[in-house]
Design an enzyme around this catalytic site. Structure first.
Site, mmCIF file in Angstrom:
data_model
loop_
_atom_site.group_PDB
_atom_site.id
_atom_site.type_symbol
_atom_site.label_atom_id
_atom_site.label_comp_id
_atom_site.label_asym_id
_atom_site.label_seq_id
_atom_site.Cartn_x
_atom_site.Cartn_y
_atom_site.Cartn_z
ATOM 1 C CE LYS A 1 -2.058 -1.058 3.879
ATOM 2 N NZ LYS A 1 -1.436 -2.359 4.149
ATOM 3 C CB THR A 2 3.555 2.359 2.289
ATOM 4 O OG1 THR A 2 2.708 2.196 3.430
ATOM 5 C CG2 THR A 2 4.400 3.603 2.480
ATOM 6 N NE ARG B 1 4.301 -4.145 11.025
ATOM 7 C CZ ARG B 1 3.741 -3.735 9.893
ATOM 8 N NH1 ARG B 1 4.373 -2.901 9.104
ATOM 9 N NH2 ARG B 1 2.560 -4.172 9.530
ATOM 10 C CG ASP C 1 0.644 4.974 4.483
ATOM 11 O OD1 ASP C 1 -0.201 4.049 4.432
ATOM 12 O OD2 ASP C 1 1.869 4.774 4.424
ATOM 13 C CD GLU C 2 0.084 2.828 8.768
ATOM 14 O OE1 GLU C 2 -0.869 2.139 9.191
ATOM 15 O OE2 GLU C 2 1.222 2.385 8.593
ATOM 16 C CD GLN D 1 -1.242 -3.212 9.304
ATOM 17 O OE1 GLN D 1 -0.208 -2.740 9.747
ATOM 18 N NE2 GLN D 1 -1.413 -3.447 8.028
HETATM 19 P P1 ATP Z 1 1.768 -2.082 6.021
HETATM 20 O O1 ATP Z 1 0.325 -2.467 6.064
HETATM 21 O O2 ATP Z 1 2.557 -2.875 6.983
HETATM 22 O O3 ATP Z 1 1.975 -0.616 6.097
HETATM 23 P P2 ATP Z 1 2.080 -1.920 3.156
HETATM 24 O O4 ATP Z 1 0.866 -2.500 2.564
HETATM 25 O O5 ATP Z 1 2.165 -0.459 3.234
HETATM 26 O O6 ATP Z 1 2.306 -2.580 4.583
HETATM 27 P P3 ATP Z 1 4.624 -1.771 1.854
HETATM 28 O O7 ATP Z 1 5.433 -1.356 3.012
HETATM 29 O O8 ATP Z 1 4.282 -0.786 0.816
HETATM 30 O O9 ATP Z 1 3.313 -2.515 2.370
HETATM 31 O O10 ATP Z 1 5.309 -3.001 1.115
HETATM 32 C C1 ATP Z 1 5.807 -4.118 1.821
HETATM 33 C C2 ATP Z 1 7.077 -4.628 1.152
HETATM 34 O O11 ATP Z 1 6.755 -5.203 -0.103
HETATM 35 C C3 ATP Z 1 8.069 -3.525 0.872
HETATM 36 O O12 ATP Z 1 9.368 -4.031 1.064
HETATM 37 C C4 ATP Z 1 7.828 -3.207 -0.599
HETATM 38 O O13 ATP Z 1 8.963 -2.680 -1.213
HETATM 39 C C5 ATP Z 1 7.478 -4.581 -1.158
HETATM 40 N N1 ATP Z 1 6.608 -4.510 -2.338
HETATM 41 C C6 ATP Z 1 5.449 -3.843 -2.443
HETATM 42 N N2 ATP Z 1 4.895 -4.013 -3.666
HETATM 43 C C7 ATP Z 1 5.731 -4.828 -4.346
HETATM 44 C C8 ATP Z 1 5.729 -5.377 -5.679
HETATM 45 N N3 ATP Z 1 4.746 -5.133 -6.542
HETATM 46 N N4 ATP Z 1 6.765 -6.170 -6.018
HETATM 47 C C9 ATP Z 1 7.766 -6.432 -5.150
HETATM 48 N N5 ATP Z 1 7.829 -5.941 -3.899
HETATM 49 C C10 ATP Z 1 6.832 -5.150 -3.500
HETATM 50 MG MG MG Z 2 2.360 0.881 4.855
#
Ligand code: ATP
Ligand code: MG
Length: 783
Positions: free
Chosen positions: A56-57, A627, A243-244, A274
């Site tokens: 997402k981030t 995490r 975000d969040e 979360q």
């Molecule tokens: P959280 O809910 O914990 O905040 P998130 O959904 O924001 O998580 P991110 O932090 O954006 O998730 O991504 C998690 C990991 O996956 C990061 O290391 C990111 O670089 C990697 N990632 C995200 N999308 C892809 C993708 N399409 N291909 C490969 N790696 C990815």
């Molecule tokens: Mg995130």
């Protein structure tokens, strides 16, 4: 290679924007189709609602890069709200990397607070403030509330300022000013809540100060009362990203909704599982209501987790499944195999810290048959900050470098707070709280009486304390040694303040001058206590920190706002932080210590919020587990010293909720010669028995039996009883009651659902009515 092919974007775009637009778009590479959709759907509301680690981030960041690359907005026209300053910094860096250039000027990327303060400085007068207003920290806030309570002739001992602070915070989180607090809430704080709130707000204005809640409340109020100002920002912020989003409170939600109401180009991302700030007023409902608030919103769900291995993900999904009322999501990962989640029980908290220290070093070296994990890649996430000390002590002993994020901070130390109070006075001489803090530090021969005289003078004249002091000295009301000292202080503040009025003044020199002329440095130099040299070191460190700011005000603002104090130095360090602060972050190896009932889930949260509290704790566990990228270790101790008292602990109920197939139980090292042999056991057995025998506890036995683990889905035996609230809430003073943890007691006072009970053994405590039963009824409950 994909180009920015959104031709609409070219219309009216500058040449440079067009040139940008035909450049390659590396930020799109590697995104999955759903993420791409989120990035490329630029018009209208977008909601990305997805589980942890699904990118997402990352997609949000790519979206910012895309907006810039397509020339849809200039950097300063994007409002991007993240949860911590650290997250904002990282986002800026990532956008820069994506675009292959440094991104200058994204002033509106930050936390709600940091953006709020910027807006409020611009329009302070609309809130009755001057633009150089001070932001109070918790200590100042409490001090001020004590004054307000005392002025209303209320006994602060019975009606503590902290409780009022909590209440006011709760109201501000709902964007209620004193006039908006609904009648139903008026009975709080002995029917005086709203009146004291109004008095407090008035005092803040007089002091030209605001607290954290005001940073949003004032801005929301300004937007509501001044449509022209609102409109200006609605136009200015062409795109809004959050975000969040699951952790926004009502005030933040209103703030966003007002700003997005024009163009509706708002993109929010979050995960209902979360949501961990309910205790601070966050409303998970905000995210669930998004489609209603913004009809026609595009909702994008992501299911592939890119962060964690299969076992870690399965553990997280298994645990969170126990929560009712969630949206429910499927998560999968391509990272098959890997280590199972490791679970280990320890004798006490010290042993746990010792073991984790050794384990961290072993992981760093790459023993244990695993790929090495650098210390930077390891984190210890705790439920309560008091857990940190055991790790800090241990790591100091063995020389394991660590950083604490969100713990007791540098800026909260006494000498730093004193020094900052001087700086605040220099910037805003009418900052009375700062004046009070330093008026007799170092000693200037002013007794309580002299300070009262200053206060009276200021009240009589309706001025600041500094002016009160000036007059009291000039008129001879304060004379002698104290008078001379006070006069010197007043004159010095005048000088310092004048110095800050010069543009481009040398604020580092000024800070040194202030510390010298005030006698503050000399005070610590003269002090012969063991901690004095450390305090002088800290003062030097403080002056050093000033160098990276333009002026004192910028620095003070920064300090008021920082939520994390991670020093970005080069040395490899293991991170220690709270689970709450770990949101959004990821580490190859994560330790989750202290999984014990009462500690995690926290007893307090359950007492105060019942089942809702328990579910929030479970979401916190989910955040913790997710995490970890490769290796997750959960641990608990059988005994723990909490605030100097030994307590025997039961393993957390969350441990039993983990799916057994994905968990490996490790053998604890044992304290008495290592291993679990009979000799080792017998050497310490009496000592163990004399304390609490964790290894014979039901939780421990259950854990040992895990090879034939309880089938999934079968409930564990219940140690906690949920009682029908309606049936038992009618307690009154004098009733005998029984509480599962504290035993028998007598109700002293009732306030809504809250009771004050004098327990026979546990002393006086505040408990929620739903958690006690009438004494006679206790016999029927199968504990
Ligand atoms: P959280 O809910 O914990 O905040 P998130 O959904 O924001 O998580 P991110 O932090 O954006 O998730 O991504 C998690 C990991 O996956 C990061 O290391 C990111 O670089 C990697 N990632 C995200 N999308 C892809 C993708 N399409 N291909 C490969 N790696 C990815
Ligand atoms: Mg995130």
């Amino acid at each position: 290679m994909t180009n920015c092919d959104d031709t609409d974007a070219f219309e009216g775009a500058s040449l440079s924007a067009r040139a940008m637009a035909v450049r390659p778009t590396p930020y799109l590479q590697g995104l999955n189709p759903a993420q791409r959709e989120a990035v490329e759907t630029l018009d209208g509301p977008v909601l990305m609602l997805a589980g942890a680690g699904t990118g997402k981030t990352r997609a949000l960041t790519a979206r910012i890069a895309h907006l810039l690359a397509c020339g849809r907005a200039r950097p300063n026209e994007i409002l991007a709200v993240t949860f911590t300053n650290k997250a904002a910094r990282e986002m800026k860096e990532r956008v820069a990397r994506f675009l292959g250039a440094t991104v200058e000027g994204m002033p509106w990327m930050g936390t709600f607070h940091s953006i709020g303060v910027k807006l409020l400085r611009r329009h302070a007068e609309l809130a009755g403030l001057k633009s150089n207003f001070t932001i109070l920290d918790t200590d100042d806030q409490i001090r001020l509330l004590k004054q307000v309570i005392a002025a209303a002739n209320i006994d602060e001992k019975r009606w503590p300022a902290r409780q009022l602070a909590g209440l006011i915070d709760h109201w501000k989180n709902r964007a209620w000013g004193p006039e908006q607090v609904p009648a139903a809430e008026a009975s709080h704080f002995n029917n005086m809540g709203t009146e004291l709130y109004a008095g407090y707000q008035q005092r803040l204005l007089t002091l030209n100060a605001c607290d954290f809640g005001d940073l949003l409340l004032h801005v929301v109020t300004i937007f509501q009362n001044h449509p022209d100002v609102l409109e200006q920002y609605q136009r200015w912020f062409r795109y809004i990203l959050v975000d969040e989003y699951q952790d926004t409170n009502i005030a933040q939600y209103l703030w966003l909704r007002l700003l997005a109401a024009g163009h509706r180009n708002i993109c929010c991302v979050g995960d209902d599982d979360q949501s961990i700030y309910g205790w601070r007023g966050a409303e998970v409902g905000n995210i669930l209501r998004f489609e209603k608030d913004f009809p026609g919103a595009k909702v994008i769900r992501l299911e592939q987790n890119y962060r964690s291995t299969e076992h870690i993900l399965a553990a997280a999904s298994g645990l969170i499944a126990a929560n009712a009322g969630r949206l429910g999501k499927t998560l999968w990962t391509e990272a098959k195999g890997g280590e199972k989640v490791r679970l280990i029980g320890h004798w006490d908290g010290e042993e746990e810290a010792r073991w984790i220290g050794e384990e961290a070093e072993a992981l760093q070296r790459g023993t244990r048959g695993l790929d090495p994990v650098s210390l930077n890649g390891q984190a210890i996430l705790v439920r309560a900050s008091h857990q940190m000390r055991a790790f800090e002590d241990r790591f100091l002993t063995i020389g394991l470098p660590y950083r604490v994020i969100g713990g007791p901070r540098f800026y909260e130390r006494l000498e730093i707070r004193d020094a900052m109070a001087y700086f605040r006075l220099a910037v805003s001489p009418d900052d009375d709280l700062a004046f009070e803090r330093v008026v007799n530090t170092p000693r200037r021969g002013l007794g309580d009486k002299a300070v009262q005289t200053i206060q009276m003078q200021a009240r009589e004249d309706g001025t600041s304390l500094l002016e009160g002091a000036r007059y009291a000295v000039a008129s001879g009301r304060i004379g002698g040694r104290g008078g001379a000292g006070l006069r010197a202080l007043v004159e010095a503040v005048d000088r310092w303040h004048r110095a800050t009025q010069v543009s481009d003044y040398d604020h580092v020199r000024l800070a040194e001058t202030i510390l010298d002329e005030s006698g503050y440095t000399a005070m610590w130099q003269a002090e012969k206590t063991p901690e004095a040299p450390g305090r002088l070191e800290n003062l030097k460190e403080l002056v050093k920190a000033l160098e990276s700011f333009d002026n004192l005000q910028g620095f003070l603002e920064h300090v008021a706002l920082i939520m994390d104090n991670d020093s970005e130095d080069a040395e490899e360090k293991i991170t220690i932080m709270t689970l709450h602060a770990a949101k959004g972050l990821e580490f190859p190896a994560v330790f989750l210590p202290g999984w014990e009932d009462g500690l995690f889930p926290s007893q307090r949260s359950m007492d105060e919020s019942g089942l809702k509290g328990l579910e929030e704790e479970r979401r916190l566990a989910y955040v913790g587990i997710t995490r970890a990228e490769r290796l997750l270790t959960i641990s608990f101790a059988g005994n723990r010293r909490v605030y100097g008292q030994w307590q025997s602990q039961m393993p957390s109920r969350f441990i039993d909720e983990l799916p057994a197939d994905h968990v490996e139980v490790l053998t604890p090292p044992g304290l008495y010669g290592g291993g679990y042999g009979a000799a080792a056991m017998s050497a310490g057995i009496e000592d163990r028995a004399a304390r609490a025998d964790v290894y014979n506890s039901p939780g421990w036995k259950r854990m040992q039996d895990r090879s034939q683990a309880r089938p999934l889905g079968q409930p564990r035996e219940s140690r906690h009883v949920v009682i029908d609230l309606d049936a038992v809430s009618a307690f009154e003073a004098g009733d005998r009651v029984f509480h599962q943890k504290f035993g028998y007691g007598t109700v002293e006072m009732t306030e809504g659902e809250k009771l004050r009970v004098a327990f026979d053994k546990a002393g006086t405590k505040h408990v929620v009515a739903g958690y006690v039963v009438a004494a006679g009824a206790a016999d029927d409950i199968p504990f």
